[in-house]
Motif scaffolding. Structure first.
Motif, PDB file in Angstrom:
ATOM      1  N   THR A  68       0.859  -1.191   0.000  1.00 35.99           N
ATOM      2  CA  THR A  68       0.000   0.000   0.000  1.00 35.99           C
ATOM      3  C   THR A  68       0.888   1.232   0.000  1.00 35.99           C
ATOM      4  OG1 THR A  68      -0.138   0.190   2.411  1.00 35.99           O
ATOM      5  CG2 THR A  68      -1.840  -1.147   1.325  1.00 35.99           C
ATOM      6  N   GLN A  69       0.354   2.313  -0.529  1.00 35.85           N
ATOM      7  CA  GLN A  69       1.063   3.596  -0.515  1.00 35.85           C
ATOM      8  C   GLN A  69       0.020   4.701  -0.376  1.00 35.85           C
ATOM      9  OE1 GLN A  69       4.633   5.593  -2.944  1.00 35.85           O
ATOM     10  NE2 GLN A  69       2.984   4.935  -4.256  1.00 35.85           N
ATOM     11  N   ASP A  70       0.238   5.589   0.575  1.00 37.35           N
ATOM     12  CA  ASP A  70      -0.700   6.670   0.828  1.00 37.35           C
ATOM     13  C   ASP A  70       0.009   8.010   0.762  1.00 37.35           C
ATOM     14  OD1 ASP A  70      -3.037   5.028   1.501  1.00 37.35           O
ATOM     15  OD2 ASP A  70      -1.861   4.436   3.254  1.00 37.35           O
ATOM     16  N   VAL A  71      -0.602   8.957   0.068  1.00 39.47           N
ATOM     17  CA  VAL A  71      -0.093  10.322   0.030  1.00 39.47           C
ATOM     18  C   VAL A  71      -0.359  10.955   1.387  1.00 39.47           C
ATOM     19  CG1 VAL A  71      -0.365  12.604  -1.019  1.00 39.47           C
ATOM     20  CG2 VAL A  71      -0.470  10.543  -2.458  1.00 39.47           C
ATOM     21  N   VAL A  72       0.681  11.500   2.003  1.00 33.67           N
ATOM     22  CA  VAL A  72       0.516  12.140   3.306  1.00 33.67           C
ATOM     23  C   VAL A  72       0.749  13.640   3.256  1.00 33.67           C
ATOM     24  CG1 VAL A  72       0.977  10.073   4.665  1.00 33.67           C
ATOM     25  CG2 VAL A  72       2.884  11.562   4.020  1.00 33.67           C
ATOM     26  N   ASP A  73       1.358  14.126   2.153  1.00 31.16           N
ATOM     27  CA  ASP A  73       1.614  15.560   2.068  1.00 31.16           C
ATOM     28  C   ASP A  73       1.858  15.948   0.616  1.00 31.16           C
ATOM     29  OD1 ASP A  73       2.071  18.129   3.344  1.00 31.16           O
ATOM     30  OD2 ASP A  73       4.181  17.878   2.840  1.00 31.16           O
ATOM     31  N   ILE A  74       1.264  17.067   0.209  1.00 30.72           N
ATOM     32  CA  ILE A  74       1.505  17.659  -1.107  1.00 30.72           C
ATOM     33  C   ILE A  74       1.774  19.135  -0.876  1.00 30.72           C
ATOM     34  CG2 ILE A  74       0.543  18.214  -3.371  1.00 30.72           C
ATOM     35  CD1 ILE A  74      -1.298  15.778  -3.079  1.00 30.72           C
ATOM     36  N   GLN A  75       2.890  19.605  -1.400  1.00 31.33           N
ATOM     37  CA  GLN A  75       3.240  21.013  -1.265  1.00 31.33           C
ATOM     38  C   GLN A  75       3.554  21.590  -2.638  1.00 31.33           C
ATOM     39  OE1 GLN A  75       6.359  21.736   1.652  1.00 31.33           O
ATOM     40  NE2 GLN A  75       5.818  19.824   2.682  1.00 31.33           N
ATOM     41  N   GLU A  76       3.030  22.772  -2.905  1.00 31.13           N
ATOM     42  CA  GLU A  76       3.351  23.467  -4.136  1.00 31.13           C
ATOM     43  C   GLU A  76       4.699  24.163  -3.975  1.00 31.13           C
ATOM     44  OE1 GLU A  76       0.749  26.073  -7.056  1.00 31.13           O
ATOM     45  OE2 GLU A  76       1.200  27.157  -5.192  1.00 31.13           O
ATOM     46  N   VAL A  77       5.630  23.861  -4.878  1.00 33.30           N
ATOM     47  CA  VAL A  77       6.913  24.557  -4.900  1.00 33.30           C
ATOM     48  C   VAL A  77       6.791  25.758  -5.832  1.00 33.30           C
ATOM     49  CG1 VAL A  77       9.379  24.346  -5.431  1.00 33.30           C
ATOM     50  CG2 VAL A  77       8.157  22.418  -4.387  1.00 33.30           C
ATOM     51  N   THR A  78       6.277  25.512  -7.018  1.00 35.45           N
ATOM     52  CA  THR A  78       5.878  26.561  -7.961  1.00 35.45           C
ATOM     53  C   THR A  78       4.576  26.060  -8.587  1.00 35.45           C
ATOM     54  OG1 THR A  78       6.929  25.679  -9.965  1.00 35.45           O
ATOM     55  CG2 THR A  78       8.314  27.032  -8.503  1.00 35.45           C
ATOM     56  N   ALA A  82       5.679  20.249  -7.748  1.00 34.20           N
ATOM     57  CA  ALA A  82       5.081  19.864  -6.466  1.00 34.20           C
ATOM     58  C   ALA A  82       5.991  18.883  -5.745  1.00 34.20           C
ATOM     59  CB  ALA A  82       3.706  19.233  -6.685  1.00 34.20           C
ATOM     60  N   LEU A  83       5.988  18.971  -4.444  1.00 30.27           N
ATOM     61  CA  LEU A  83       6.702  18.045  -3.571  1.00 30.27           C
ATOM     62  C   LEU A  83       5.657  17.157  -2.915  1.00 30.27           C
ATOM     63  CD1 LEU A  83       9.435  17.297  -2.231  1.00 30.27           C
ATOM     64  CD2 LEU A  83       8.869  18.978  -0.461  1.00 30.27           C
ATOM     65  N   VAL A  84       5.811  15.846  -3.063  1.00 33.51           N
ATOM     66  CA  VAL A  84       4.827  14.893  -2.551  1.00 33.51           C
ATOM     67  C   VAL A  84       5.542  13.891  -1.653  1.00 33.51           C
ATOM     68  CG1 VAL A  84       3.116  13.135  -3.174  1.00 33.51           C
ATOM     69  CG2 VAL A  84       3.434  15.149  -4.645  1.00 33.51           C
ATOM     70  N   HIS A  85       4.960  13.628  -0.493  1.00 29.44           N
ATOM     71  CA  HIS A  85       5.483  12.595   0.399  1.00 29.44           C
ATOM     72  C   HIS A  85       4.434  11.496   0.544  1.00 29.44           C
ATOM     73  CE1 HIS A  85       8.008  16.038   1.579  1.00 29.44           C
ATOM     74  NE2 HIS A  85       8.921  15.102   1.719  1.00 29.44           N
ATOM     75  N   THR A  86       4.891  10.263   0.450  1.00 31.91           N
ATOM     76  CA  THR A  86       4.000   9.121   0.650  1.00 31.91           C
ATOM     77  C   THR A  86       4.579   8.210   1.723  1.00 31.91           C
ATOM     78  OG1 THR A  86       5.046   7.679  -1.012  1.00 31.91           O
ATOM     79  CG2 THR A  86       3.288   9.167  -1.784  1.00 31.91           C
ATOM     80  N   VAL A  87       3.694   7.451   2.325  1.00 25.06           N
ATOM     81  CA  VAL A  87       4.075   6.397   3.269  1.00 25.06           C
ATOM     82  C   VAL A  87       3.652   5.085   2.638  1.00 25.06           C
ATOM     83  CG1 VAL A  87       3.609   5.410   5.545  1.00 25.06           C
ATOM     84  CG2 VAL A  87       3.807   7.892   5.278  1.00 25.06           C
ATOM     85  N   TRP A  88       4.564   4.114   2.629  1.00 27.16           N
ATOM     86  CA  TRP A  88       4.212   2.807   2.079  1.00 27.16           C
ATOM     87  C   TRP A  88       4.407   1.720   3.123  1.00 27.16           C
ATOM     88  CZ3 TRP A  88       8.111  -0.777   2.078  1.00 27.16           C
ATOM     89  CH2 TRP A  88       9.429  -0.313   2.055  1.00 27.16           C
ATOM     90  N   THR A  89       3.624   0.670   2.959  1.00 31.57           N
ATOM     91  CA  THR A  89       3.765  -0.525   3.802  1.00 31.57           C
ATOM     92  C   THR A  89       3.748  -1.736   2.888  1.00 31.57           C
ATOM     93  OG1 THR A  89       1.383  -0.759   4.153  1.00 31.57           O
ATOM     94  CG2 THR A  89       2.601   0.533   5.788  1.00 31.57           C
ATOM     95  N   TRP A  90       4.491  -2.750   3.309  1.00 40.55           N
ATOM     96  CA  TRP A  90       4.531  -4.004   2.563  1.00 40.55           C
ATOM     97  C   TRP A  90       4.611  -5.136   3.585  1.00 40.55           C
ATOM     98  CZ3 TRP A  90       7.724  -4.461  -2.535  1.00 40.55           C
ATOM     99  CH2 TRP A  90       7.352  -5.606  -3.214  1.00 40.55           C
TER     100      TRP A  90
END
Length: 139
Positions: A68-78, A82-90
């Motif tokens: 699984t992978q979930d988006v935890v943060d999206i930030q606009e740089v311009t 975009a800067l995106v952080h995800t958390v994954w589990t396996w």
């Protein structure tokens, strides 16, 4: 920044990863994309990234359904970056000949808006619980 389009890209990224459709998955990246694996390999093109991710033991492919992978943060740089952080589990990840382990980690993505929509320009995958993979000790 269109957060819905970014979330849709990331959902497709995860779906294609689980199904191991690596050529389609690779199309989500720019040609000159960088990908740093959880083990520190640095692939500097889409082609290297796809080839490296295709090289997976068949037994591991069968386990991708647990990922699984979930988006935890999206930030606009311009407006176009975009800067995106995800958390994954396996859970129950098992390499050939090794015991099962519950893996988890974080991926930092840099996305760019292209004429074809949002694409991944860079990704850095970090295992949260990967320190036991290394046998060297700090002195």
């Amino acid at each position: 920044m269109d957060e819905n389009a970014i979330r849709a890209l990331m959902a497709r990224h995860t779906d294609l990863w689980i199904r191991h459709e690596m050529d389609e998955w690779g199309a989500l990246f720019t040609e000159d994309s960088d990908f740093i694996t959880h083990r520190g390999l640095w692939w500097r093109t889409r082609a290297e990234n796809v080839a490296g991710h295709k090289d997976v033991p068949p037994s591991v492919l069968d386990q991708k359904k647990n990922y699984t992978q979930d988006v935890v943060d999206i930030q606009e740089v311009t407006a176009d970056v975009a800067l995106v952080h995800t958390v994954w589990t396996w859970p129950d990840h098992r390499l050939p000949g090794a015991p099962a382990e519950d893996r988890r980690g974080l991926i930092t993505f840099v996305l760019v808006r292209t004429p074809d929509g949002w694409r991944i320009r860079a990704a850095h995958n970090t295992r949260e619980n990967g320190l036991t993979d290394f046998t060297a000790t700090a002195t």
